[in-house]
Design a protein around this motif. Structure first.
Motif, PDB file in Angstrom:
ATOM      1  N   GLU A  92      31.047  35.613  60.789  1.00 45.38           N
ATOM      2  CA  GLU A  92      32.232  34.878  60.324  1.00 45.38           C
ATOM      3  C   GLU A  92      33.092  34.468  61.512  1.00 45.38           C
ATOM      4  OE1 GLU A  92      34.083  32.926  57.578  1.00 45.38           O
ATOM      5  OE2 GLU A  92      32.422  34.284  57.033  1.00 45.38           O
ATOM      6  N   LEU A  93      33.296  35.413  62.419  1.00 43.00           N
ATOM      7  CA  LEU A  93      34.104  35.185  63.609  1.00 43.00           C
ATOM      8  C   LEU A  93      33.454  34.113  64.487  1.00 43.00           C
ATOM      9  CD1 LEU A  93      36.610  36.273  65.166  1.00 43.00           C
ATOM     10  CD2 LEU A  93      35.047  37.837  66.337  1.00 43.00           C
ATOM     11  N   ALA A  94      32.129  34.214  64.644  1.00 46.77           N
ATOM     12  CA  ALA A  94      31.398  33.243  65.467  1.00 46.77           C
ATOM     13  C   ALA A  94      31.528  31.846  64.866  1.00 46.77           C
ATOM     14  CB  ALA A  94      29.931  33.645  65.579  1.00 46.77           C
ATOM     15  N   ALA A  95      31.375  31.748  63.551  1.00 52.39           N
ATOM     16  CA  ALA A  95      31.457  30.449  62.870  1.00 52.39           C
ATOM     17  C   ALA A  95      32.836  29.834  63.061  1.00 52.39           C
ATOM     18  CB  ALA A  95      31.135  30.614  61.395  1.00 52.39           C
ATOM     19  N   THR A  96      33.882  30.663  62.970  1.00 50.05           N
ATOM     20  CA  THR A  96      35.259  30.186  63.143  1.00 50.05           C
ATOM     21  C   THR A  96      35.460  29.619  64.543  1.00 50.05           C
ATOM     22  OG1 THR A  96      35.992  31.879  61.601  1.00 50.05           O
ATOM     23  CG2 THR A  96      37.696  30.878  62.964  1.00 50.05           C
ATOM     24  N   ARG A  97      34.931  30.339  65.544  1.00 50.27           N
ATOM     25  CA  ARG A  97      35.123  29.898  66.929  1.00 50.27           C
ATOM     26  C   ARG A  97      34.338  28.612  67.212  1.00 50.27           C
ATOM     27  NH1 ARG A  97      35.249  35.266  70.671  1.00 50.27           N
ATOM     28  NH2 ARG A  97      36.132  33.766  72.128  1.00 50.27           N
ATOM     29  N   ILE A  98      33.139  28.499  66.649  1.00 46.55           N
ATOM     30  CA  ILE A  98      32.328  27.297  66.871  1.00 46.55           C
ATOM     31  C   ILE A  98      33.018  26.095  66.212  1.00 46.55           C
ATOM     32  CG2 ILE A  98      30.115  26.177  66.335  1.00 46.55           C
ATOM     33  CD1 ILE A  98      28.845  29.037  66.689  1.00 46.55           C
ATOM     34  N   ARG A  99      33.585  26.308  65.018  1.00 38.18           N
ATOM     35  CA  ARG A  99      34.312  25.232  64.332  1.00 38.18           C
ATOM     36  C   ARG A  99      35.519  24.788  65.152  1.00 38.18           C
ATOM     37  NH1 ARG A  99      33.062  27.741  59.327  1.00 38.18           N
ATOM     38  NH2 ARG A  99      34.914  29.043  59.506  1.00 38.18           N
ATOM     39  N   ALA A 100      36.120  25.742  65.883  1.00 35.79           N
ATOM     40  CA  ALA A 100      37.298  25.420  66.705  1.00 35.79           C
ATOM     41  C   ALA A 100      36.900  24.755  68.023  1.00 35.79           C
ATOM     42  CB  ALA A 100      38.100  26.691  66.969  1.00 35.79           C
ATOM     43  N   GLY A 101      35.599  24.509  68.209  1.00 35.58           N
ATOM     44  CA  GLY A 101      35.155  23.792  69.393  1.00 35.58           C
ATOM     45  C   GLY A 101      34.751  24.683  70.560  1.00 35.58           C
ATOM     46  N   GLU A 102      34.677  26.003  70.333  1.00 37.90           N
ATOM     47  CA  GLU A 102      34.234  26.910  71.389  1.00 37.90           C
ATOM     48  C   GLU A 102      32.725  26.983  71.390  1.00 37.90           C
ATOM     49  OE1 GLU A 102      36.117  30.749  72.269  1.00 37.90           O
ATOM     50  OE2 GLU A 102      37.399  30.307  70.557  1.00 37.90           O
ATOM     51  N   TRP A 103      32.145  27.099  72.571  1.00 34.45           N
ATOM     52  CA  TRP A 103      30.696  27.194  72.674  1.00 34.45           C
ATOM     53  C   TRP A 103      30.283  28.616  72.995  1.00 34.45           C
ATOM     54  CZ3 TRP A 103      30.226  22.455  76.437  1.00 34.45           C
ATOM     55  CH2 TRP A 103      30.451  21.279  75.714  1.00 34.45           C
ATOM     56  N   PRO A 104      29.314  29.171  72.262  1.00 35.00           N
ATOM     57  CA  PRO A 104      28.866  30.541  72.564  1.00 35.00           C
ATOM     58  C   PRO A 104      28.281  30.639  73.981  1.00 35.00           C
ATOM     59  CG  PRO A 104      27.947  29.804  70.446  1.00 35.00           C
ATOM     60  CD  PRO A 104      28.631  28.617  71.074  1.00 35.00           C
ATOM     61  N   TRP A 105      27.479  29.628  74.361  1.00 34.99           N
ATOM     62  CA  TRP A 105      26.945  29.565  75.727  1.00 34.99           C
ATOM     63  C   TRP A 105      27.033  28.114  76.190  1.00 34.99           C
ATOM     64  CZ3 TRP A 105      24.451  32.518  71.998  1.00 34.99           C
ATOM     65  CH2 TRP A 105      24.332  33.878  72.291  1.00 34.99           C
ATOM     66  N   SER A 106      27.177  27.944  77.477  1.00 36.40           N
ATOM     67  CA  SER A 106      27.253  26.595  78.017  1.00 36.40           C
ATOM     68  C   SER A 106      26.636  26.587  79.408  1.00 36.40           C
ATOM     69  CB  SER A 106      28.709  26.148  78.100  1.00 36.40           C
ATOM     70  OG  SER A 106      29.418  27.026  78.957  1.00 36.40           O
ATOM     71  N   PHE A 107      26.338  25.395  79.875  1.00 32.78           N
ATOM     72  CA  PHE A 107      25.859  25.248  81.257  1.00 32.78           C
ATOM     73  C   PHE A 107      26.239  23.858  81.735  1.00 32.78           C
ATOM     74  CE2 PHE A 107      22.078  22.435  81.563  1.00 32.78           C
ATOM     75  CZ  PHE A 107      22.038  22.025  80.239  1.00 32.78           C
ATOM     76  N   PHE A 108      26.101  23.640  83.039  1.00 32.10           N
ATOM     77  CA  PHE A 108      26.412  22.324  83.594  1.00 32.10           C
ATOM     78  C   PHE A 108      25.096  21.608  83.859  1.00 32.10           C
ATOM     79  CE2 PHE A 108      27.777  18.990  86.357  1.00 32.10           C
ATOM     80  CZ  PHE A 108      29.075  18.719  85.949  1.00 32.10           C
ATOM     81  N   CYS A 109      24.887  20.482  83.152  1.00 30.53           N
ATOM     82  CA  CYS A 109      23.664  19.698  83.335  1.00 30.53           C
ATOM     83  C   CYS A 109      23.854  18.802  84.555  1.00 30.53           C
ATOM     84  CB  CYS A 109      23.367  18.871  82.086  1.00 30.53           C
ATOM     85  SG  CYS A 109      21.893  17.835  82.284  1.00 30.53           S
ATOM     86  N   TYR A 110      23.085  19.076  85.611  1.00 24.90           N
ATOM     87  CA  TYR A 110      23.263  18.310  86.854  1.00 24.90           C
ATOM     88  C   TYR A 110      22.831  16.844  86.704  1.00 24.90           C
ATOM     89  CZ  TYR A 110      22.861  16.818  91.686  1.00 24.90           C
ATOM     90  OH  TYR A 110      22.965  16.115  92.849  1.00 24.90           O
ATOM     91  N   PRO A 111      21.638  16.554  86.121  1.00 22.08           N
ATOM     92  CA  PRO A 111      21.263  15.139  85.977  1.00 22.08           C
ATOM     93  C   PRO A 111      22.265  14.328  85.143  1.00 22.08           C
ATOM     94  CG  PRO A 111      19.366  16.551  85.570  1.00 22.08           C
ATOM     95  CD  PRO A 111      20.570  17.448  85.671  1.00 22.08           C
TER      96      PRO A 111
END
Ligand SMILES: [Zn+2]
Ligand SMILES: [Zn+2]
Length: 201
Positions: A92-111
């Motif tokens: 439930e908590l994860a779903a709320t944060r994802i809806r708020a625009g937070e990403w569980p994991w992220s990275f920087f795509c160089y290309p």
């Protein structure tokens, strides 16, 4: 296999019988061919005994279990001394944060020169870098190119922990996985990287 409270995966160790490691202790992830549901990944991991072993992890355990999704994560409630299901509350908590625009994991795509959301199943090589940093090779779910980021262990191990600044290796990798593995090792040790801000908010 995955324990939501310690954020560790349990594997067999030929030395100690059983071992618990975090995602940042993984060294190589490889999706096994076949139409298994869920998909299964062969994982090489750095064990606490000092050796590297191979284990199997399902796609669910890799991407969904850390978010409390999939099979229920049981925990002992010290107030009531009862074993309770942590799954639904965490999910439930994860779903709320994802809806708020937070990403569980992220990275920087160089290309693509931009940050992207990602799941651990897109990580394919990890290696310890200087300090407590981890070099992680990620196959971009959007453009399919590989990038190497230098991040903290928490960035890898803890969902919703995104480093504000990460190291990016300035290199566009070969499309085929075999050559990418060699290039990854070479680039990680050459230290030709640049800090990029992950503007996630
Ligand atoms: Zn071991
Ligand atoms: Zn990309």
């Amino acid at each position: 296999m995955y324990d939501g409270l310690t954020t560790k995966y349990t594997f067999a160790c030929p030395e100690r019988g059983e071992t618990r490691v975090t995602l940042s202790n993984f060294r190589q992830l490889e999706r096994l061919p076949g139409a298994a549901h869920p998909a299964v990944f062969r994982v090489h991991f750095a064990c606490t005994c000092g050796s590297e072993h191979v284990g199997l992890v399902s796609h669910d355990e890799l991407d969904w279990a850390p978010l409390g999704l999939g099979s229920g994560v049981a925990f002992l409630n010290l107030m009531t001394a009862r074993v309770e299901e942590l799954g639904s509350e965490l999910a439930e908590l994860a779903a709320t944060r994802i809806r708020a625009g937070e990403w569980p994991w992220s990275f920087f795509c160089y290309p693509e020169n931009q940050p992207r959301p990602v799941f651990p199943s897109s990580f394919f090589l990890l290696a310890p870098s200087s300090g407590a940093a981890v070099g992680v090779a990620v196959r971009c779910p959007a453009c399919a190119h590989a990038s190497i980021n230098i991040v903290s262990e928490s960035h890898v191990d803890l969902p919703f922990h995104n480093d504000r600044e990460i190291g990016v290796v300035e290199h566009v990798f070969a499309a085929d996985a075999e050559r990418a593995v060699e290039e990854f090792a070479a680039e990680l040790h050459s230290a030709k990287f640049d800090a990029r801000r992950l503007a996630l908010e």
